[in-house]
Design an enzyme around this catalytic site. Sequence first.
Site, PDB file in Angstrom:
ATOM      1  N   GLU A 184      44.393  32.387  46.414  1.00 24.59           N
ATOM      2  CA  GLU A 184      43.147  32.385  45.652  1.00 24.59           C
ATOM      3  C   GLU A 184      42.873  31.042  44.983  1.00 24.59           C
ATOM      4  O   GLU A 184      41.718  30.702  44.703  1.00 24.59           O
ATOM      5  CB  GLU A 184      43.173  33.484  44.595  1.00 24.59           C
ATOM      6  CG  GLU A 184      44.269  33.318  43.562  1.00 24.59           C
ATOM      7  CD  GLU A 184      44.349  34.482  42.582  1.00 24.59           C
ATOM      8  OE1 GLU A 184      43.399  35.277  42.558  1.00 24.59           O
ATOM      9  OE2 GLU A 184      45.360  34.578  41.871  1.00 24.59           O
ATOM     10  N   ASP A 201      53.911  35.950  41.521  1.00 20.96           N
ATOM     11  CA  ASP A 201      53.605  34.607  42.027  1.00 20.96           C
ATOM     12  C   ASP A 201      54.846  33.744  42.228  1.00 20.96           C
ATOM     13  O   ASP A 201      54.758  32.688  42.867  1.00 20.96           O
ATOM     14  CB  ASP A 201      52.658  33.883  41.063  1.00 20.96           C
ATOM     15  CG  ASP A 201      51.265  34.483  41.052  1.00 20.96           C
ATOM     16  OD1 ASP A 201      50.863  35.055  42.077  1.00 20.96           O
ATOM     17  OD2 ASP A 201      50.587  34.394  40.015  1.00 20.96           O
ATOM     18  N   ARG A 254      47.325  31.443  41.885  1.00 22.93           N
ATOM     19  CA  ARG A 254      46.349  30.546  41.244  1.00 22.93           C
ATOM     20  C   ARG A 254      46.753  29.085  41.391  1.00 22.93           C
ATOM     21  O   ARG A 254      45.949  28.246  41.769  1.00 22.93           O
ATOM     22  CB  ARG A 254      46.215  30.883  39.759  1.00 22.93           C
ATOM     23  CG  ARG A 254      45.680  32.265  39.482  1.00 22.93           C
ATOM     24  CD  ARG A 254      45.434  32.478  37.992  1.00 22.93           C
ATOM     25  NE  ARG A 254      44.384  31.614  37.498  1.00 22.93           N
ATOM     26  CZ  ARG A 254      43.926  31.644  36.256  1.00 22.93           C
ATOM     27  NH1 ARG A 254      44.452  32.481  35.383  1.00 22.93           N
ATOM     28  NH2 ARG A 254      42.959  30.847  35.880  1.00 22.93           N
ATOM     29  N   GLN A 267      48.699  43.928  45.938  1.00 18.73           N
ATOM     30  CA  GLN A 267      49.947  43.160  45.912  1.00 18.73           C
ATOM     31  C   GLN A 267      50.815  43.500  44.709  1.00 18.73           C
ATOM     32  O   GLN A 267      52.015  43.239  44.706  1.00 18.73           O
ATOM     33  CB  GLN A 267      49.627  41.663  45.906  1.00 18.73           C
ATOM     34  CG  GLN A 267      48.904  41.191  47.144  1.00 18.73           C
ATOM     35  CD  GLN A 267      48.135  39.908  46.905  1.00 18.73           C
ATOM     36  OE1 GLN A 267      48.673  38.816  47.031  1.00 18.73           O
ATOM     37  NE2 GLN A 267      46.860  40.020  46.544  1.00 18.73           N
ATOM     38  N   ARG A 268      50.216  44.051  43.669  1.00 21.03           N
ATOM     39  CA  ARG A 268      50.963  44.375  42.450  1.00 21.03           C
ATOM     40  C   ARG A 268      51.529  45.789  42.471  1.00 21.03           C
ATOM     41  O   ARG A 268      52.460  46.097  41.731  1.00 21.03           O
ATOM     42  CB  ARG A 268      50.056  44.252  41.226  1.00 21.03           C
ATOM     43  CG  ARG A 268      49.644  42.846  40.880  1.00 21.03           C
ATOM     44  CD  ARG A 268      49.024  42.821  39.490  1.00 21.03           C
ATOM     45  NE  ARG A 268      48.596  41.497  39.105  1.00 21.03           N
ATOM     46  CZ  ARG A 268      49.400  40.564  38.611  1.00 21.03           C
ATOM     47  NH1 ARG A 268      50.686  40.821  38.470  1.00 21.03           N
ATOM     48  NH2 ARG A 268      48.936  39.385  38.269  1.00 21.03           N
ATOM     49  N   MET A 293      47.012  36.534  46.162  1.00 23.83           N
ATOM     50  CA  MET A 293      47.159  35.966  44.826  1.00 23.83           C
ATOM     51  C   MET A 293      47.937  34.652  44.875  1.00 23.83           C
ATOM     52  O   MET A 293      48.706  34.406  45.788  1.00 23.83           O
ATOM     53  CB  MET A 293      47.833  36.968  43.894  1.00 23.83           C
ATOM     54  CG  MET A 293      46.925  38.136  43.524  1.00 23.83           C
ATOM     55  SD  MET A 293      47.689  39.293  42.352  1.00 23.83           S
ATOM     56  CE  MET A 293      46.279  40.345  41.990  1.00 23.83           C
ATOM     57  N   ARG A 333      35.959  37.559  59.512  1.00 25.82           N
ATOM     58  CA  ARG A 333      35.992  38.638  58.535  1.00 25.82           C
ATOM     59  C   ARG A 333      36.991  38.285  57.433  1.00 25.82           C
ATOM     60  O   ARG A 333      37.982  37.599  57.672  1.00 25.82           O
ATOM     61  CB  ARG A 333      36.405  39.963  59.190  1.00 25.82           C
ATOM     62  CG  ARG A 333      35.375  40.528  60.153  1.00 25.82           C
ATOM     63  CD  ARG A 333      34.157  41.055  59.395  1.00 25.82           C
ATOM     64  NE  ARG A 333      33.235  41.755  60.272  1.00 25.82           N
ATOM     65  CZ  ARG A 333      32.251  41.169  60.957  1.00 25.82           C
ATOM     66  NH1 ARG A 333      32.088  39.853  60.862  1.00 25.82           N
ATOM     67  NH2 ARG A 333      31.447  41.876  61.726  1.00 25.82           N
TER      68      ARG A 333
END
Length: 367
Positions: free
Chosen positions: A237, A142, A186, A289-290, A184, A281
Amino acid sequence: MIKRVGVLTGGGDAPGLNGVIRGVARAAQNNYNVQVFGFMDGFHGLVENKYMALDMANTSGILHRGGTMLGSSNRDNPFWYPTGTDAEGKTVFADVSDQAIANLNRLGIQVLIVIGGDGSLHIAKQLSEKGVNVVGVPKTIDNDLDATDQTFGFDTAVNTVTEALDRLHTTAESHHRIMVVEVMGRYAGWIALHSGMAGGSDVILIPEIPYDIDIIARKIKQRSAQGKYFSLVTVAEGATEKEGKQVVAKMVEDSFDPVRLGGIGQVVADKLEKATGHESRTTVLGHLQRGGTPSAMDRILTTRLGVKAMDIAVNGPYEQMVSLKGSEIVTVPIDDAIDSLKTVKPDSEIVYAAKAVGICFGDEYDD
């Protein structure tokens, strides 16, 4: 004289963890003749005394591999450790940090290198307050640790998302669809911002800039009026609609961090389809991503961070985190690293540049 050093990888995995482990182990052997012990599965191995010796042989051939050869865990905080269940079947937690420290002492480990993000570094700070010599290495895809210009794993994650956007671009254009990609992020929108710019997204939604769905719909209708019957939307997200809340996928009981975000991509896609009439869609990249092979940049960065961490482990001072500042690897107090999150500033140059090339953040009309 420092003779034994421990290392562990805590929290979620990230591309490049093996590069740090390799850098630590090889610098220890080549420069200092220091023994290195890796604890298995993060702080779980520290509490349960599960470890392996690291040397030139078993750290060979791991630089290009994703994940971590030591394993990781984000559920085994030694200060809030699961020890069983009660009569109602609920998990019981206890402070077993003394047990973890006793294991370090029995092995003769004089310094512990903690490779992790905000949560792992908070634990490292707590251990240091109980007398453990700790060195931190910043890890999170992140890129939201404030005391370093960039965390490792971020570049690889951005490359992964960018490749996905490139592939979705062609199918979106073929079917005249709105393609919403959930990534990702947060509380910080760095992955969405960087990959969205690199992947040619028309709309980028990040936690730092609440969006108005009507503004986004208007942007997409403008594109249709110009003969562009498709759009790419990259959404973090943790993005929120104005006056709205983050979309929560589920709550995990007995977790130190029980909130699991997810679903914002589908929410945005449904609203845009209704507002614009364009078929929409959603693609949720999630843990893609990890995983996978770390980028060249992350391989170099992790090697440098690992070597620097071993330098500090041998020479001090402790309670420090190694950090990328400009083009140099330096050290900063762990306190500074965990003091605040590094988030995208809405008035920053990079956001200005994105808006200048026509990217919509859902916060203002651009006509």
